[in-house]
Design an enzyme around this catalytic site. Structure first.
Site, PDB file in Angstrom:
ATOM      1  N   ASP A 191       0.814  -1.214   0.000  1.00  0.00           N
ATOM      2  CA  ASP A 191       0.000   0.000   0.000  1.00  0.00           C
ATOM      3  C   ASP A 191       0.853   1.274   0.000  1.00  0.00           C
ATOM      4  O   ASP A 191       0.744   2.105   0.896  1.00  0.00           O
ATOM      5  CB  ASP A 191      -0.910  -0.053   1.245  1.00  0.00           C
ATOM      6  CG  ASP A 191      -1.869   1.120   1.304  1.00  0.00           C
ATOM      7  OD1 ASP A 191      -2.306   1.583   0.236  1.00  0.00           O
ATOM      8  OD2 ASP A 191      -2.175   1.568   2.431  1.00  0.00           O
ATOM      9  N   GLU A 433       3.268  -7.790   7.431  1.00  0.00           N
ATOM     10  CA  GLU A 433       1.995  -8.360   6.984  1.00  0.00           C
ATOM     11  C   GLU A 433       2.110  -9.387   5.870  1.00  0.00           C
ATOM     12  O   GLU A 433       1.503  -9.222   4.801  1.00  0.00           O
ATOM     13  CB  GLU A 433       1.044  -7.236   6.575  1.00  0.00           C
ATOM     14  CG  GLU A 433       0.730  -6.293   7.702  1.00  0.00           C
ATOM     15  CD  GLU A 433      -0.617  -5.595   7.548  1.00  0.00           C
ATOM     16  OE1 GLU A 433      -1.156  -5.557   6.428  1.00  0.00           O
ATOM     17  OE2 GLU A 433      -1.141  -5.115   8.567  1.00  0.00           O
ATOM     18  N   ASN A 492      -0.356  -5.490  13.541  1.00  0.00           N
ATOM     19  CA  ASN A 492      -1.097  -4.323  13.033  1.00  0.00           C
ATOM     20  C   ASN A 492      -2.585  -4.635  13.134  1.00  0.00           C
ATOM     21  O   ASN A 492      -3.006  -5.729  12.745  1.00  0.00           O
ATOM     22  CB  ASN A 492      -0.765  -4.075  11.558  1.00  0.00           C
ATOM     23  CG  ASN A 492       0.726  -3.854  11.318  1.00  0.00           C
ATOM     24  OD1 ASN A 492       1.460  -3.518  12.249  1.00  0.00           O
ATOM     25  ND2 ASN A 492       1.165  -4.026  10.090  1.00  0.00           N
ATOM     26  N   TYR A 494      -6.718  -3.005  12.616  1.00  0.00           N
ATOM     27  CA  TYR A 494      -7.578  -1.916  12.120  1.00  0.00           C
ATOM     28  C   TYR A 494      -9.046  -2.185  12.419  1.00  0.00           C
ATOM     29  O   TYR A 494      -9.909  -1.834  11.629  1.00  0.00           O
ATOM     30  CB  TYR A 494      -7.353  -1.732  10.612  1.00  0.00           C
ATOM     31  CG  TYR A 494      -5.989  -1.145  10.300  1.00  0.00           C
ATOM     32  CD1 TYR A 494      -5.801   0.234  10.289  1.00  0.00           C
ATOM     33  CD2 TYR A 494      -4.896  -1.961  10.052  1.00  0.00           C
ATOM     34  CE1 TYR A 494      -4.564   0.789  10.012  1.00  0.00           C
ATOM     35  CE2 TYR A 494      -3.647  -1.413   9.782  1.00  0.00           C
ATOM     36  CZ  TYR A 494      -3.485  -0.037   9.765  1.00  0.00           C
ATOM     37  OH  TYR A 494      -2.243   0.507   9.499  1.00  0.00           O
ATOM     38  N   GLU A 530       0.883  -0.963  14.115  1.00  0.00           N
ATOM     39  CA  GLU A 530       0.031  -0.116  13.256  1.00  0.00           C
ATOM     40  C   GLU A 530      -1.386  -0.105  13.796  1.00  0.00           C
ATOM     41  O   GLU A 530      -1.925  -1.154  14.154  1.00  0.00           O
ATOM     42  CB  GLU A 530      -0.035  -0.658  11.813  1.00  0.00           C
ATOM     43  CG  GLU A 530       1.154  -0.335  10.958  1.00  0.00           C
ATOM     44  CD  GLU A 530       0.979  -0.829   9.517  1.00  0.00           C
ATOM     45  OE1 GLU A 530      -0.174  -0.912   9.040  1.00  0.00           O
ATOM     46  OE2 GLU A 530       2.001  -1.141   8.884  1.00  0.00           O
TER      47      GLU A 530
HETATM   48  C1  GCB Z   1      -1.386  -2.084   6.780  1.00  0.00           C
HETATM   49  C2  GCB Z   1      -0.090  -1.995   6.052  1.00  0.00           C
HETATM   50  C3  GCB Z   1       0.213  -0.576   5.591  1.00  0.00           C
HETATM   51  C4  GCB Z   1      -1.045   0.066   5.037  1.00  0.00           C
HETATM   52  C5  GCB Z   1      -2.100   0.111   6.133  1.00  0.00           C
HETATM   53  C6  GCB Z   1      -3.422   0.722   5.664  1.00  0.00           C
HETATM   54  O1  GCB Z   1      -1.624  -2.976   7.536  1.00  0.00           O
HETATM   55  O2  GCB Z   1       0.981  -2.503   6.781  1.00  0.00           O
HETATM   56  O3  GCB Z   1       1.235  -0.624   4.639  1.00  0.00           O
HETATM   57  O4  GCB Z   1      -0.819   1.335   4.525  1.00  0.00           O
HETATM   58  O5  GCB Z   1      -2.357  -1.179   6.570  1.00  0.00           O
HETATM   59  O6  GCB Z   1      -3.599   1.902   5.799  1.00  0.00           O
HETATM   60  O7  GCB Z   1      -4.236  -0.029   5.129  1.00  0.00           O
END
Ligand code: GCB
Length: 619
Positions: A191, A433, A492, A494, A530
């Site tokens: 990304d 990742e 990481n 989200y 992250e």
């Molecule tokens: C991740 C990746 C990173 C991305 C991020 C995202 O887990 O490691 O390279 O930019 O998510 O913002 O989706």
């Protein structure tokens, strides 16, 4: 007739052999030390305007472009090529660079090298029409000995072919057709924008015939004393005596040493050592020289810090005391120069790290310019240093998996070779990742191949450096067993963004639960490497909604609150430090990732002020 045909075929084969060029691999032994101007060595920085020509049909080698580029246009080095001309933005192919330079006559008699800070992705290099060699893999330095090719009475023509075709077999991989790859353009399996070209300075440097090639410094601390082990490698012949001086804290520690073969090892005891620390990044000056009688043949100096880094089952210990990492995952990324070295941006980023109260960052997702490392040493910023292994995957193409593994091992060796003497570097990361592909037929084969892959990479680190922990950074929904190979577990997450979308409270609750599960399983310290949310600068909502600055701030707050309740969490790295360019994709509005706490031109969003208020006062 047939015999005649065979004869002609053999002739063609031989002719092909005679004319095909042999590309030696780069001289990594002479690449590790950053070039230094001193009384015995010289440096000429070739940064500036070069000539440039695209070779989209790959005809350059056949047409002998290496003797000189015709109809080339100017381009700046160091910088990515992509944003210097409109038509180059998405160009992922072969391009050629040319620079012409005199070599000072005063360098005659020395060995002369050309050193590239990085060429992304692969490079072939010629000088004065003669082939020097090649290097594969971006973001790491490489050098070639050019002594025998130099034209002392005229300019020397340096030609570099840089190739950046995105391929599944590469590190990082791209153009993946199996299920689960990124759907973006250009198609990197990661990304960020696949910027390319000569992105770091190119130097000529000269060293004496007998010279130091490598220095490794490792400190051990047993307060109030410390021992500093220094290993030196050299090239060249003749009886040479080594001398070194470690200066600091108003004391000089000197030692003479001899070589066994080309290697020597010295251990110094440093009483009342002034330790390197985040709040007090104290650096010692180390200078090493080779002498013959009273004559100094070669010398090299560097700055180093005395400190230890270790882990127990829940903490990261700097000089024996727990340290909590506050900081970011970053990128080398800036308008127009792309991933090109930009000294003002480096200075600015460190000043913002200090402003916001951070003490660390990860070089996501590749090694950064060497000046980042020097700055971090000077400013007490801790670094998780990562090889370019982002977007690795495991599918049924085992040959490709193995090819990527060998490239990763080479990258580990080159990275450690480059960065091992930096006190700021506290951990090596072998991947970001990695992922499985369900198109892989047998689950257990897949498990064992991927597990052994990472075991070998961590093993490669341990062979090169036993003084720092190693890690790999895991993604959501990927096997826990990989994580267990690391000394510090890095993940990481989200939740509240890509899943539990739009619901921060649910996301934070899930994080809370999963962290405990992972820690119970491995009983190792953990870092959330992250977490974050996109915020389009200037977008606001009273009731926080995705893409507003309020949502980003509240997301970060909720995650930090969870992390504060876990005594095994030893770091929180927000994703990301600044907005950055990506390929085009349906999740990447305008071709950007907006998770920066600062904008791409380094202005603070609300989250930046929030972090400053939080990190400025407590851990
Ligand atoms: C991740 C990746 C990173 C991305 C991020 C995202 O887990 O490691 O390279 O930019 O998510 O913002 O989706």
């Amino acid at each position: 007739m047939l015999r005649k045909l065979i004869f002609i075929l053999v002739l063609i084969c031989f002719a092909g052999k005679t004319f095909s060029q042999q590309f030696k691999t780069a001289d990594i032994a002479n690449s590790s030390l950053m070039p230094e101007q001193n009384l015995t060595r010289n440096v000429l920085n070739l940064s500036g305007m070069w000539s440039f020509k695209v070779d989209s049909n790959n005809v350059g080698e056949n047409e002998k472009w290496y003797v000189g580029l015709k109809q080339a246009k100017p381009i700046a080095v160091p910088a990515s090529w992509n944003d210097q001309y409109d038509e180059l933005r998405d160009y992922m192919g072969i391009a050629w660079y040319e620079q012409n330079t005199y070599v000072p006559k005063t360098w005659q008699g020395q060995r002369i090298f050309i050193r590239f800070g990085s060429a992304n992705y692969a490079a072939k290099v010629w000088i004065n029409g003669k082939v020097l060699g090649k290097h594969e893999g971006g973001h790491l330095p490489f050098a070639f000995d050019i002594t025998d090719y130099i034209n002392w009475n005229n300019k020397n023509k340096i030609i570099v072919q840089v190739e950046n075709i995105l391929k599944p077999s590469r590190v990082p991989p791209g153009n993946i057709t199996t299920e689960g790859g990124f759907t973006n353009n250009p198609a990197g399996n990661f990304d960020f924008f696949p910027f390319c070209g000569l992105e770091r300075p190119v130097w000529l440097f000269s060293v004496p015939q007998s010279h130091i090639t490598n220095i490794t410094v490792v400190s051990k601390v047993q307060l109030p004393n410390a021992t500093v082990e220094i290993k030196i490698k050299k090239e060249g012949t003749g009886a040479l005596i080594g001398k070194l001086t470690l200066s600091g804290n108003d004391k000089d520690f000197e030692k003479a040493f001899t070589f066994s073969g080309d290697e020597a090892s010295v251990t110094l005891t440093v009483p009342d050592a002034h330790l390197w620390n985040v709040d007090d990044p104290y650096l010692y000056d180390l200078s090493v020289s080779l002498t013959r009688g009273s004559q100094v043949v070669d010398s090299y100096s560097l700055q180093t810090g005395i400190r230890t880094i270790a882990v127990n089952n829940s903490q990261l210990l700097l000089n024996g005391k727990p340290v909590f990492l506050k900081g970011f995952g970053k990128h080398e990324d800036f308008p127009i120069s792309g991933k090109g070295t930009s000294y003002p941006v480096i200075v600015k980023d460190f000043s913002l790290l200090k402003w916001v109260g951070a003490n660390s960052f990860r070089t996501s997702h590749y090694p950064y310019d060497e000046e980042y490392m020097n700055m971090a040493d000077r400013q007490g910023i801790l670094i998780i240093d990562e090889i370019p292994a982002v977007g690795l995957f495991f599918d049924k193409n085992v040959d490709q998996v193995n090819e990527r593994k060998e490239t990763c091992k080479q990258m580990i060796r080159e990275l450690i070779n480059r960065d091992k003497n930096h006190p700021a570097v506290i951990m090596w990361s072998v991947a970001n990742e990695p992922g499985l592909r369900s198109s892989y037929l047998k689950k257990d084969t897949q498990d064992s191949i991927s597990y052994n892959f990472f075991k070998e990479l961590i093993g490669t680190i341990k062979k090169e450096d036993t003084s720092r922990p190693a890690t790999l950074v895991g993604a959501e929904n990927e096997p826990y067993q990989w994580l267990g190979l690391a000394d510090v577990i890095c993940i990481n997450r989200y939740f509240g963004w890509y899943s539990q979308t739009g619901n921060i409270a649910e996301g934070a609750a899930l994080l809370n639960k999963e962290l405990d599960i992972i820690h119970d399983k491995f009983k190792k310290p953990m870092i959330l490497t992250e977490f974050g949310a996109d915020a389009y600068p200037g977008m606001h909502a009273l009731t926080p909604e995705m893409f507003t600055e309020e949502y980003q701030r509240d997301f970060i707050k909720a995650y930090l609150d969870v992390l504060d309740t876990k005594n095994y969490i030893c770091g929180a790295h927000v994703w990301a430090f600044a907005d950055f360019k990506t390929s085009q994709g349906d999740r990447r509005f305008g071709g950007f990732n907006w998770k920066g706490v600062f904008t791409r031109d380094r202005r603070p969003k609300m989250a930046a002020y929030y972090l400053k208020s939080r990190w400025g006062v407590n851990k």
